[in-house]
Design a protein around this motif. Sequence first.
Motif, PDB file in Angstrom:
ATOM      1  N   LEU A  61      10.095  -4.344  -8.976  1.00 46.16           N
ATOM      2  CA  LEU A  61      10.535  -3.381  -7.959  1.00 46.16           C
ATOM      3  C   LEU A  61      10.809  -4.083  -6.638  1.00 46.16           C
ATOM      4  O   LEU A  61      11.813  -3.798  -5.966  1.00 46.16           O
ATOM      5  N   ALA A  62       9.926  -5.005  -6.254  1.00 51.65           N
ATOM      6  CA  ALA A  62      10.117  -5.734  -5.000  1.00 51.65           C
ATOM      7  C   ALA A  62      11.398  -6.557  -5.022  1.00 51.65           C
ATOM      8  O   ALA A  62      12.007  -6.808  -3.973  1.00 51.65           O
ATOM      9  N   ALA A  63      11.825  -6.964  -6.218  1.00 50.58           N
ATOM     10  CA  ALA A  63      13.060  -7.738  -6.358  1.00 50.58           C
ATOM     11  C   ALA A  63      14.297  -6.845  -6.475  1.00 50.58           C
ATOM     12  O   ALA A  63      15.407  -7.355  -6.677  1.00 50.58           O
ATOM     13  N   GLU A  73       4.726   4.847  -5.663  1.00 53.28           N
ATOM     14  CA  GLU A  73       5.233   4.949  -4.297  1.00 53.28           C
ATOM     15  C   GLU A  73       6.127   3.773  -3.933  1.00 53.28           C
ATOM     16  O   GLU A  73       7.051   3.904  -3.137  1.00 53.28           O
ATOM     17  N   ALA A  74       5.897   2.621  -4.529  1.00 48.85           N
ATOM     18  CA  ALA A  74       6.816   1.498  -4.348  1.00 48.85           C
ATOM     19  C   ALA A  74       8.191   1.827  -4.916  1.00 48.85           C
ATOM     20  O   ALA A  74       9.224   1.514  -4.312  1.00 48.85           O
ATOM     21  N   ALA A  75       8.223   2.467  -6.091  1.00 48.40           N
ATOM     22  CA  ALA A  75       9.500   2.870  -6.686  1.00 48.40           C
ATOM     23  C   ALA A  75      10.210   3.885  -5.808  1.00 48.40           C
ATOM     24  O   ALA A  75      11.433   3.835  -5.630  1.00 48.40           O
ATOM     25  N   SER A  76       9.432   4.811  -5.232  1.00 46.91           N
ATOM     26  CA  SER A  76      10.022   5.826  -4.365  1.00 46.91           C
ATOM     27  C   SER A  76      10.626   5.206  -3.113  1.00 46.91           C
ATOM     28  O   SER A  76      11.749   5.529  -2.719  1.00 46.91           O
ATOM     29  N   ARG A  77       9.883   4.301  -2.488  1.00 44.24           N
ATOM     30  CA  ARG A  77      10.390   3.659  -1.281  1.00 44.24           C
ATOM     31  C   ARG A  77      11.665   2.861  -1.570  1.00 44.24           C
ATOM     32  O   ARG A  77      12.585   2.820  -0.755  1.00 44.24           O
ATOM     33  N   GLY A 112      13.780   3.459  -3.975  1.00 40.60           N
ATOM     34  CA  GLY A 112      14.839   4.286  -4.541  1.00 40.60           C
ATOM     35  C   GLY A 112      15.307   3.812  -5.893  1.00 40.60           C
ATOM     36  O   GLY A 112      16.476   3.938  -6.252  1.00 40.60           O
ATOM     37  N   LEU A 113      14.361   3.262  -6.676  1.00 36.81           N
ATOM     38  CA  LEU A 113      14.705   2.701  -7.975  1.00 36.81           C
ATOM     39  C   LEU A 113      14.236   3.596  -9.113  1.00 36.81           C
ATOM     40  O   LEU A 113      13.248   4.330  -8.968  1.00 36.81           O
ATOM     41  N   VAL A 114      14.917   3.536 -10.231  1.00 32.16           N
ATOM     42  CA  VAL A 114      14.490   4.247 -11.433  1.00 32.16           C
ATOM     43  C   VAL A 114      13.349   3.456 -12.067  1.00 32.16           C
ATOM     44  O   VAL A 114      13.481   2.251 -12.317  1.00 32.16           O
ATOM     45  N   ALA A 115      12.231   4.130 -12.304  1.00 33.03           N
ATOM     46  CA  ALA A 115      11.044   3.484 -12.862  1.00 33.03           C
ATOM     47  C   ALA A 115      10.460   4.415 -13.909  1.00 33.03           C
ATOM     48  O   ALA A 115      10.039   5.534 -13.588  1.00 33.03           O
ATOM     49  N   ALA A 116      10.445   3.971 -15.166  1.00 31.75           N
ATOM     50  CA  ALA A 116      10.127   4.871 -16.276  1.00 31.75           C
ATOM     51  C   ALA A 116       9.089   4.254 -17.201  1.00 31.75           C
ATOM     52  O   ALA A 116       8.944   3.034 -17.293  1.00 31.75           O
ATOM     53  N   VAL A 117       8.353   5.129 -17.883  1.00 32.99           N
ATOM     54  CA  VAL A 117       7.340   4.745 -18.867  1.00 32.99           C
ATOM     55  C   VAL A 117       7.760   5.345 -20.212  1.00 32.99           C
ATOM     56  O   VAL A 117       8.083   6.531 -20.284  1.00 32.99           O
ATOM     57  N   PRO A 118       7.738   4.553 -21.299  1.00 35.81           N
ATOM     58  CA  PRO A 118       8.252   5.063 -22.583  1.00 35.81           C
ATOM     59  C   PRO A 118       7.302   5.987 -23.327  1.00 35.81           C
ATOM     60  O   PRO A 118       6.753   5.650 -24.372  1.00 35.81           O
ATOM     61  N   PHE A 119       7.126   7.189 -22.799  1.00 35.49           N
ATOM     62  CA  PHE A 119       6.467   8.244 -23.556  1.00 35.49           C
ATOM     63  C   PHE A 119       7.534   8.864 -24.458  1.00 35.49           C
ATOM     64  O   PHE A 119       8.056   9.947 -24.203  1.00 35.49           O
ATOM     65  N   ALA A 141       0.831  -1.208   0.000  1.00 38.71           N
ATOM     66  CA  ALA A 141       0.000   0.000   0.000  1.00 38.71           C
ATOM     67  C   ALA A 141       0.858   1.247   0.000  1.00 38.71           C
ATOM     68  O   ALA A 141       1.905   1.298   0.642  1.00 38.71           O
ATOM     69  N   PRO A 142       0.440   2.305  -0.722  1.00 37.62           N
ATOM     70  CA  PRO A 142       1.247   3.515  -0.831  1.00 37.62           C
ATOM     71  C   PRO A 142       1.398   4.230   0.497  1.00 37.62           C
ATOM     72  O   PRO A 142       0.493   4.250   1.308  1.00 37.62           O
ATOM     73  N   THR A 143       2.605   4.825   0.686  1.00 38.23           N
ATOM     74  CA  THR A 143       2.850   5.581   1.903  1.00 38.23           C
ATOM     75  C   THR A 143       3.436   6.952   1.647  1.00 38.23           C
ATOM     76  O   THR A 143       3.162   7.881   2.376  1.00 38.23           O
ATOM     77  N   THR A 144       4.267   7.087   0.610  1.00 42.11           N
ATOM     78  CA  THR A 144       4.914   8.369   0.373  1.00 42.11           C
ATOM     79  C   THR A 144       4.845   8.734  -1.089  1.00 42.11           C
ATOM     80  O   THR A 144       4.565   7.918  -1.944  1.00 42.11           O
TER      81      THR A 144
END
Length: 386
Positions: A113-115, A137-141, A143-150, A14-17
Motif C-alpha cells: 500500500l505504501a508503494a 485505514e492505510a488503504a483508505s488514505r 485510495g487503493l483497492v484492498a481485498a481479502v479472498p473470502f 498509525a490509523p487516522t480515518t
Amino acid sequence: MTDVGEVQGAAPPAPTTAGGTGRVDSARVGPLRVGIVGGGFMGRVHTNAARAAGAQVVAVASSSADSAARAAEALGIGTAHASVAELIADPGIDVVHVCTPNVTHAALAGAALAAGKHVVCEKPLATSSAEALALVEAASRAGLVAAVPFVYRFHPMVREARARIAEGSIGRVLSVRGSYLQDWLLDAGDIDWRVDSSAGGPSRAFADIGSHLVDLLEFVLGDTLARVSSVTSTVHESRGGSVVDTEDEAAVVFETRGGAIGTLFVSQVAPGRKNRLVLDVAGTAESVEFSQEEPETIWIGRRHGSEVVARDTEALRPDAARLSIVPAGHPLGYVDAFTAFVRDVYAAIDGSAPEGLPTFADGLRAVRVTEAVLASAHDRAWHSVA
C-alpha cells in the motif's frame, strides 16, 4: 516462511480515518499487471485466478531468490524477483497478491500500500486487530483497492440464499448453525507451518477456516455477531517433536445484533471431512442451507414441502445470476468462485462497484471475531465482539 526483510519497516502508519477502497487507475493502458508474493499452493491459486480474470501475472517473489525462481518456472511467470521488497518496488506492477504465512501479512500488505499498489491479501489479514485496523485505514488514505479472498461469497447459490434472506422469504431469522470441517491435520505426524504460532499467529483452526465461516455467515445474514462463548481444543500436544500452541477445534455459541442465536463448529481433525463448510439458517417461515461441497444447490426447508433448489440462471435473483457464468447443468465450484472474486477486485480497480466485494474492512472484522473467540475460550466467559 517468506522473509519480509526490507519491507518490515514499511508497515502502515498509525490509523487516522475509517477505511474504504476505490482509486481508479484511469491512466493505465492494457491489462492489469500482477505480482505474486509466495510460491506455494495459494500462490498457484491466485496466479491462475488472476490470469482467468484477464490480468497479466508478470512477477513473483518468495522466501528466497531460489524459491522465487522455482515458482516462476512452475507457474510460467516471466520475472522472479530476488526479494519481496524488490517486487513491491517494481513500477511495472499494479496489484500485489500476498500469499505468505500469516504473521507476514500485515508488513507485506502495508508495504505494498505504501508503494501505491492495490493489494489482495490472504486471510487472516493480520494476526491482531490493531494491525488489521492500521491496514484498513492505510488503504483508505491511499485510495487503493484492498481485498481479502473470502471467496465462498462468490458461489451463485450463496448469493441466492443471501437475497432470499434479505427480501424476507424465510421470515425473521431465528437461529443459525455453521460448521467448517477438515481432516488434513488429523494425525500427530501431520505438520504444517500454520501449527506454529510464530508463523501462523495465535489462532490456527479458527483464524484459518473459521474466518471463512464467520464471513459467510455475516454476509448471508446481513447481520453481525454481537457476543460469543467458546471453547477450543488442541488434540495433539506435540507435532514433529514441537509443542503445539494453537487449536485444532473450536466450538462457539453466539448471539447476533439482530437477535438470532446460533452455533459454530470448526475442526481440522474431523476424519473424512475434506472441506465441509455448511451454513444452515432457520427463519419463521423457511430454512435455507448451503454446503460448499455441493455448491450448485441450496436446500429450502418448510414445515410442509421442502425442496432442493438447483442453480438455474433464469430463476436466480440478479446478484446470483451475475455470478452464474455457465448454463445450468455445467457445474461451478471453488476455482470459479475464486476467479469471480479476483475479477471483481480488478473491476473495482477499474472504477466499478461490484456487489459484495470483501475488503480489508471485512478482514478486520474476521480478526476481531477470532480475538473474541480466543478470549472467551481463555476466560470461559461470554465476550462481546468489537
